[in-house]
Design a protein around this motif. Structure first.
Motif, mmCIF file in Angstrom:
data_model
loop_
_atom_site.group_PDB
_atom_site.id
_atom_site.type_symbol
_atom_site.label_atom_id
_atom_site.label_comp_id
_atom_site.label_asym_id
_atom_site.label_seq_id
_atom_site.Cartn_x
_atom_site.Cartn_y
_atom_site.Cartn_z
ATOM 1 N N LYS A 224 0.815 -1.222 0.000
ATOM 2 C CA LYS A 224 0.000 0.000 0.000
ATOM 3 C C LYS A 224 0.846 1.269 0.000
ATOM 4 C CE LYS A 224 -3.698 2.328 2.574
ATOM 5 N NZ LYS A 224 -4.706 2.176 3.655
ATOM 6 N N THR A 225 1.805 1.344 0.894
ATOM 7 C CA THR A 225 2.636 2.554 0.988
ATOM 8 C C THR A 225 3.421 2.777 -0.294
ATOM 9 O OG1 THR A 225 2.835 2.257 3.384
ATOM 10 C CG2 THR A 225 4.443 3.693 2.309
ATOM 11 N N GLN A 228 0.970 4.108 -2.850
ATOM 12 C CA GLN A 228 0.542 5.466 -2.500
ATOM 13 C C GLN A 228 1.588 6.505 -2.903
ATOM 14 O OE1 GLN A 228 -0.293 5.145 1.732
ATOM 15 N NE2 GLN A 228 -2.492 5.308 1.366
ATOM 16 N N ASN A 229 2.847 6.167 -2.720
ATOM 17 C CA ASN A 229 3.922 7.093 -3.053
ATOM 18 C C ASN A 229 4.156 7.221 -4.553
ATOM 19 O OD1 ASN A 229 4.418 7.606 -0.336
ATOM 20 N ND2 ASN A 229 5.935 5.970 -0.160
ATOM 21 N N SER A 230 3.475 6.395 -5.334
ATOM 22 C CA SER A 230 3.675 6.392 -6.785
ATOM 23 C C SER A 230 2.586 7.131 -7.549
ATOM 24 C CB SER A 230 3.742 4.940 -7.291
ATOM 25 O OG SER A 230 4.740 4.215 -6.605
ATOM 26 N N LYS A 331 -13.244 7.025 -3.389
ATOM 27 C CA LYS A 331 -12.497 5.893 -2.846
ATOM 28 C C LYS A 331 -11.755 5.176 -3.966
ATOM 29 C CE LYS A 331 -15.425 5.084 1.186
ATOM 30 N NZ LYS A 331 -16.107 4.057 2.017
ATOM 31 N N GLU A 333 -9.627 1.830 -4.617
ATOM 32 C CA GLU A 333 -9.327 0.515 -4.071
ATOM 33 C C GLU A 333 -8.431 -0.266 -5.026
ATOM 34 O OE1 GLU A 333 -11.951 -3.110 -2.223
ATOM 35 O OE2 GLU A 333 -12.320 -2.556 -4.302
ATOM 36 N N LEU A 377 -6.692 2.216 -1.113
ATOM 37 C CA LEU A 377 -5.480 2.997 -1.340
ATOM 38 C C LEU A 377 -5.642 4.429 -0.862
ATOM 39 C CD1 LEU A 377 -2.624 2.929 -2.660
ATOM 40 C CD2 LEU A 377 -3.719 3.762 -4.741
ATOM 41 N N PHE A 378 -6.711 5.080 -1.292
ATOM 42 C CA PHE A 378 -6.996 6.461 -0.892
ATOM 43 C C PHE A 378 -8.487 6.592 -0.622
ATOM 44 C CE2 PHE A 378 -3.374 7.163 -3.890
ATOM 45 C CZ PHE A 378 -2.473 7.756 -3.013
ATOM 46 N N THR A 379 -8.838 7.442 0.340
ATOM 47 C CA THR A 379 -10.218 7.887 0.537
ATOM 48 C C THR A 379 -10.184 9.399 0.668
ATOM 49 O OG1 THR A 379 -10.881 5.839 1.658
ATOM 50 C CG2 THR A 379 -12.278 7.770 1.970
#
Length: 390
Positions: A224-225, A228-230, A331, A333, A377-379
């Motif tokens: 996940k991290t 997220q950083n990509s 959201k 996912e 991944l993000f909300t």
């Protein structure tokens, strides 16, 4: 550490990844019992960080339940063809197939894996050892020492710059030209995707992102991290005469290939409206990012993947019946194993009764693992009345 320094060698990768990889043979007579042992645990005696990271990586799980259960539904030839990447060494292949239980291979296995092979996946020796010679990347410093006493662990190693080149990964992460093609594309083209990207032009290799600081974790879509950083999600919502205009962008900022690569992962984008006095948000819009193909791998339906440093855009309008909107939600996912889930569910449904009990159990457990790999991944949220862009 004795080192034999070389520049890029055009023939090295061809010979290093020439399949089938020959058995390692007898260890040198001067090796200690530890040096003779090619089990990753033995390598971890000195290479502790690499071993600990490898244990948690997908390389260490390349011959896991999701791979093993398929032996019963594939022909022997089809199943063995998977070994090239999932279990490259002759000795590990002998654990998976009688075909590789030749006298030479079993003799090599007995001398190099004295305690047997509990995990026939991609192990340290799969990349670093050929014919009892150790290979690796250049040292972190420019200091090169030659110990003439020949008392170095496993006789030192041969330095190859290719270990820090994307081409080193190509053998397993790029389908052969003769392989299956859908819509003119091979099933795996991650190397070609990278080669055409701005990252390749800047000299950024696979290892820079997936093995930072030489970390043997090979992080990817399941982390996940890392994901997220990509990526960078941004969106705006404006309102005009009771109509909300939603515009969202998901940008690939540091992915050196199509996102997501391969046909397996999918990214689900869903937009909701949170209504006053209602506990369940209303789904307004959804879309999928990925390469969508059928379970037989014979037809491609859609390819919405994001190219390096490009974006996926979503635009739509929403007109609520009443002014009851509290906030909007976006959201994102990640479903890292979506293709496997569809395929495994189909196999269980159509062939479950024909499978042996142990194989069916492996399939069910693998399917459960794949379903549990999904993550949010993000909300993102925007309150109403909408003000500044987020």
């Amino acid at each position: 550490m004795i080192m034999f320094v070389s520049c890029l060698d055009s023939n090295f990768l061809d010979s290093h990844w020439k399949h089938p990889i020959a058995e390692q043979g007898l260890p040198p007579a001067n090796f200690s019992n530890l040096e003779k042992n090619l089990n990753p645990n033995a390598c971890g005696s000195c290479h502790k960080d690499q071993f600990q990271n490898w244990k948690k990586s997908f390389h260490a799980k390349s011959a896991n339940k999701g791979f093993l259960w398929q032996k019963e539904i594939l022909s022997s030839e089809e199943y063995r063809s998977c070994f090239q990447c999932h279990s490259p060494l002759a000795e590990t292949k002998s654990v998976l197939s009688d075909t590789y239980q030749t006298e030479e291979i079993l003799n090599s296995k007995a001398h190099n894996f004295t305690e047997g092979i509990s995990n026939p996946s991609i192990i340290c020796a799969s990349c670093h050892i050929r014919n009892q010679i150790r290979f690796g990347p250049p040292p972190r410093t420019n200091l090169i020492h030659e110990d003439q006493s020949n008392n170095l662990p496993h006789n030192g190693y041969v330095v190859k710059q290719e270990f820090e080149s994307s081409e080193f990964c190509k053998s397993c992460h790029e389908s052969k030209e003769t392989g299956v093609k859908l819509a003119g594309k091979r099933l795996m083209e991650v190397y070609s995707e990278w080669e055409k990207s701005p990252f390749a032009k800047q000299g950024i290799q696979c290892q820079n992102c997936h093995m930072p600081n030489r970390e043997h974790s090979w992080k990817g879509i399941h982390d996940k991290t890392f994901v997220q950083n990509s990526l960078l999600p941004t969106w705006t919502i404006t309102e005009n005469k009771g109509i909300y205009h939603i515009q969202a962008e998901l940008k690939s900022i540091s992915v050196g290939h199509a996102f997501p690569t391969y046909v397996v992962p999918k990214i689900n984008l869903r937009f909701y409206a949170v209504i006053k006095n209602k506990s369940t948000p209303i789904l307004l819009e959804e879309s999928v990012i990925g390469r969508i193909v059928n379970t037989n791998l014979t037809e491609e339906y859609l390819d919405t993947r994001i190219q390096p440093q490009k974006s996926h855009l979503v635009r739509f309008d929403f007109e609520p019946k009443k002014n009851t909107i509290k906030e909007f939600l976006w959201k994102i996912e990640v479903d890292p194993d979506e293709q496997y889930i569809r395929s495994f569910e189909e196999q269980l449904r159509e062939k479950g009764d024909k499978l042996s009990i142990p194989t069916k159990k492996l399939l069910q457990e693998s399917l459960s693992e794949k379903k549990n790999s999904r993550y949010m991944l993000f909300t993102l949220s925007l309150k109403v009345p909408v003000s500044l862009p987020q």
